[in-house]
Design a protein around this motif. Structure first.
Motif, PDB file in Angstrom:
ATOM      1  N   GLN A   1      -7.734   3.275  -3.529  1.00  0.00           N
ATOM      2  CA  GLN A   1      -7.808   2.329  -2.424  1.00  0.00           C
ATOM      3  C   GLN A   1      -8.653   1.112  -2.790  1.00  0.00           C
ATOM      4  O   GLN A   1      -8.305  -0.019  -2.466  1.00  0.00           O
ATOM      5  CB  GLN A   1      -8.393   3.021  -1.182  1.00  0.00           C
ATOM      6  CG  GLN A   1      -7.428   4.020  -0.553  1.00  0.00           C
ATOM      7  CD  GLN A   1      -8.077   4.834   0.553  1.00  0.00           C
ATOM      8  OE1 GLN A   1      -9.282   5.047   0.540  1.00  0.00           O
ATOM      9  NE2 GLN A   1      -7.283   5.307   1.482  1.00  0.00           N
TER      10      GLN A   1
ATOM     11  N   PRO B   1      -0.538   5.103  -5.337  1.00  0.00           N
ATOM     12  CA  PRO B   1      -1.611   5.974  -4.860  1.00  0.00           C
ATOM     13  C   PRO B   1      -1.561   7.327  -5.546  1.00  0.00           C
ATOM     14  O   PRO B   1      -0.548   7.684  -6.147  1.00  0.00           O
ATOM     15  CB  PRO B   1      -1.288   6.111  -3.360  1.00  0.00           C
ATOM     16  CG  PRO B   1       0.183   5.946  -3.302  1.00  0.00           C
ATOM     17  CD  PRO B   1       0.516   4.918  -4.345  1.00  0.00           C
TER      18      PRO B   1
ATOM     19  N   GLU C   1     -11.870   7.661   4.680  1.00  0.00           N
ATOM     20  CA  GLU C   1     -11.090   6.481   5.045  1.00  0.00           C
ATOM     21  C   GLU C   1     -11.701   5.783   6.253  1.00  0.00           C
ATOM     22  O   GLU C   1     -11.739   4.554   6.321  1.00  0.00           O
ATOM     23  CB  GLU C   1      -9.647   6.887   5.341  1.00  0.00           C
ATOM     24  CG  GLU C   1      -8.737   5.747   5.796  1.00  0.00           C
ATOM     25  CD  GLU C   1      -8.438   4.744   4.698  1.00  0.00           C
ATOM     26  OE1 GLU C   1      -7.569   3.892   4.901  1.00  0.00           O
ATOM     27  OE2 GLU C   1      -9.084   4.797   3.624  1.00  0.00           O
TER      28      GLU C   1
ATOM     29  N   PRO D   1      -1.500  13.823   4.238  1.00  0.00           N
ATOM     30  CA  PRO D   1      -0.484  12.774   4.392  1.00  0.00           C
ATOM     31  C   PRO D   1       0.956  13.225   4.110  1.00  0.00           C
ATOM     32  O   PRO D   1       1.833  12.385   3.953  1.00  0.00           O
ATOM     33  CB  PRO D   1      -0.931  11.752   3.362  1.00  0.00           C
ATOM     34  CG  PRO D   1      -1.451  12.592   2.237  1.00  0.00           C
ATOM     35  CD  PRO D   1      -2.143  13.750   2.895  1.00  0.00           C
TER      36      PRO D   1
ATOM     37  N   MET E   1       0.811  -1.201   0.000  1.00  0.00           N
ATOM     38  CA  MET E   1       0.000   0.000   0.000  1.00  0.00           C
ATOM     39  C   MET E   1       0.852   1.261   0.000  1.00  0.00           C
ATOM     40  O   MET E   1       0.367   2.361   0.196  1.00  0.00           O
ATOM     41  CB  MET E   1      -0.916   0.010   1.244  1.00  0.00           C
ATOM     42  CG  MET E   1      -1.867  -1.157   1.315  1.00  0.00           C
ATOM     43  SD  MET E   1      -3.081  -1.152   0.009  1.00  0.00           S
ATOM     44  CE  MET E   1      -4.271   0.005   0.685  1.00  0.00           C
TER      45      MET E   1
ATOM     46  N   SER F   1       2.590   8.659   0.486  1.00  0.00           N
ATOM     47  CA  SER F   1       1.788   7.583  -0.102  1.00  0.00           C
ATOM     48  C   SER F   1       1.310   6.567   0.933  1.00  0.00           C
ATOM     49  O   SER F   1       0.506   5.696   0.618  1.00  0.00           O
ATOM     50  CB  SER F   1       2.580   6.866  -1.190  1.00  0.00           C
ATOM     51  OG  SER F   1       3.807   6.386  -0.674  1.00  0.00           O
ATOM     52  N   TYR F   2       1.777   6.668   2.172  1.00  0.00           N
ATOM     53  CA  TYR F   2       1.358   5.727   3.200  1.00  0.00           C
ATOM     54  C   TYR F   2      -0.121   5.969   3.540  1.00  0.00           C
ATOM     55  O   TYR F   2      -0.553   7.106   3.688  1.00  0.00           O
ATOM     56  CB  TYR F   2       2.185   5.899   4.464  1.00  0.00           C
ATOM     57  CG  TYR F   2       3.608   5.388   4.380  1.00  0.00           C
ATOM     58  CD1 TYR F   2       4.222   5.183   3.154  1.00  0.00           C
ATOM     59  CD2 TYR F   2       4.336   5.132   5.533  1.00  0.00           C
ATOM     60  CE1 TYR F   2       5.526   4.726   3.076  1.00  0.00           C
ATOM     61  CE2 TYR F   2       5.651   4.668   5.461  1.00  0.00           C
ATOM     62  CZ  TYR F   2       6.237   4.475   4.234  1.00  0.00           C
ATOM     63  OH  TYR F   2       7.522   4.029   4.156  1.00  0.00           O
ATOM     64  N   THR F   3      -0.873   4.902   3.701  1.00  0.00           N
ATOM     65  CA  THR F   3      -2.281   5.002   4.067  1.00  0.00           C
ATOM     66  C   THR F   3      -2.467   4.696   5.553  1.00  0.00           C
ATOM     67  O   THR F   3      -1.598   4.092   6.193  1.00  0.00           O
ATOM     68  CB  THR F   3      -3.134   4.011   3.258  1.00  0.00           C
ATOM     69  OG1 THR F   3      -2.766   2.671   3.643  1.00  0.00           O
ATOM     70  CG2 THR F   3      -2.906   4.190   1.757  1.00  0.00           C
TER      71      THR F   3
ATOM     72  N   MET G   1      -8.401   9.261  -4.327  1.00  0.00           N
ATOM     73  CA  MET G   1      -7.840   8.426  -3.279  1.00  0.00           C
ATOM     74  C   MET G   1      -8.727   7.211  -3.036  1.00  0.00           C
ATOM     75  O   MET G   1      -8.250   6.085  -2.898  1.00  0.00           O
ATOM     76  CB  MET G   1      -7.684   9.233  -1.986  1.00  0.00           C
ATOM     77  CG  MET G   1      -7.153   8.426  -0.802  1.00  0.00           C
ATOM     78  SD  MET G   1      -5.470   7.824  -1.075  1.00  0.00           S
ATOM     79  CE  MET G   1      -4.529   9.312  -0.719  1.00  0.00           C
TER      80      MET G   1
END
Length: 240
Positions: free
Chosen positions: A50, A73, A92, A156, A22, A191-193, A46
């Motif tokens: 996802q 992403p 989210e 983010p 991810m 880019s981290y979710t 986004m």
């Protein structure tokens, strides 16, 4: 030496690979989405990413033949405003809660703290049976772990703060409720979710955590530990 069961290996590999899948790599060459001026476009981009990534990773976990590579992403091209960050986090939250309701067998649940979209309460409810963490959790009435994640309007682009609230844990990378993880400091990428961060936290706790006692960790102690970790990172190779 010590023995690691197949179930534990599968869990740790899944948690690590899922979190990594991810996240976009620095040398990736795939074309990335670019957000426009409209906030809804950003949030929708986004959400679309996802859903696509989750579908691909699910097929990969089920062993489908030669599944497609997880897409990168959307790339944040502009400074994230408070309103767009709030909208992103809200969507989210809805997605993760819906995912949990549908599967009924998730490793964690999420909710807002005092209806604040920037502060999340994450309750980890499932762990590998043969880990030291699970063994020491057995002595508690409440066999779950409560973690608090605090975001800023710069998410983010900047990492959230993660605090283990309950119970009191010790172990490698765990200091008074603060976690010494590269991805929460200089190793953070936009880019981290949230889901990837939760899975990485779960993997670290399962592999390294030990329950010291029931109770809630002092916020003051956690902040002091977090400050110590940041100072240590400045002198490490993590910061480049």
């Amino acid at each position: 030496g010590f023995l690691i069961s197949r179930s534990r290996i599968r869990f740790l590999c899944f948690a690590s690979c899922y979190a990594t899948s991810m996240m976009a790599t620095e040398d990736a060459t795939e074309e990335e989405f670019e957000y426009g001026d409209d906030v809804d476009t950003e949030a929708d981009a986004m959400e679309t990413w996802q859903e696509t990534a989750t579908d691909i990773l699910t097929k990969r976990e089920l062993g489908d033949e030669e599944p497609a590579a997880a897409p990168l992403p959307p790339k944040v091209m502009k400074a994230t405003s408070t309103s767009s960050t709030a909208l992103m986090l809200g969507k989210e939250m809805v997605r993760l809660q819906k995912l949990g309701a549908q599967s009924g067998d998730c490793y964690f649940t999420v909710d807002f703290v005092d209806d604040n979209v920037f502060t999340w309460a994450v309750k980890f409810t499932k762990f590998p049976e043969d880990t030291n963490l699970m063994k020491t959790l057995q002595k508690l009435d409440d066999k779950t772990i409560d973690v608090e994640i605090e975001f800023t309007s710069e998410f983010p682009m900047k990492p959230p703060k993660v605090s283990i609230r309950r119970p009191i844990l010790s172990g490698q990378f765990i200091f008074d409720g603060a976690l010494c993880l590269e991805l929460l400091h200089d190793g953070w990428r936009s880019s981290y979710t949230v889901e990837a961060v939760c899975m990485q936290i779960l993997a670290v706790l399962a592999e390294n955590g030990t329950v010291n006692s029931e109770g809630t960790v002092s916020r003051k102690a956690t902040e002091a530990a977090r400050k110590m970790i940041r100072e240590a990172h400045r002198g490490s190779s993590w910061g480049g």
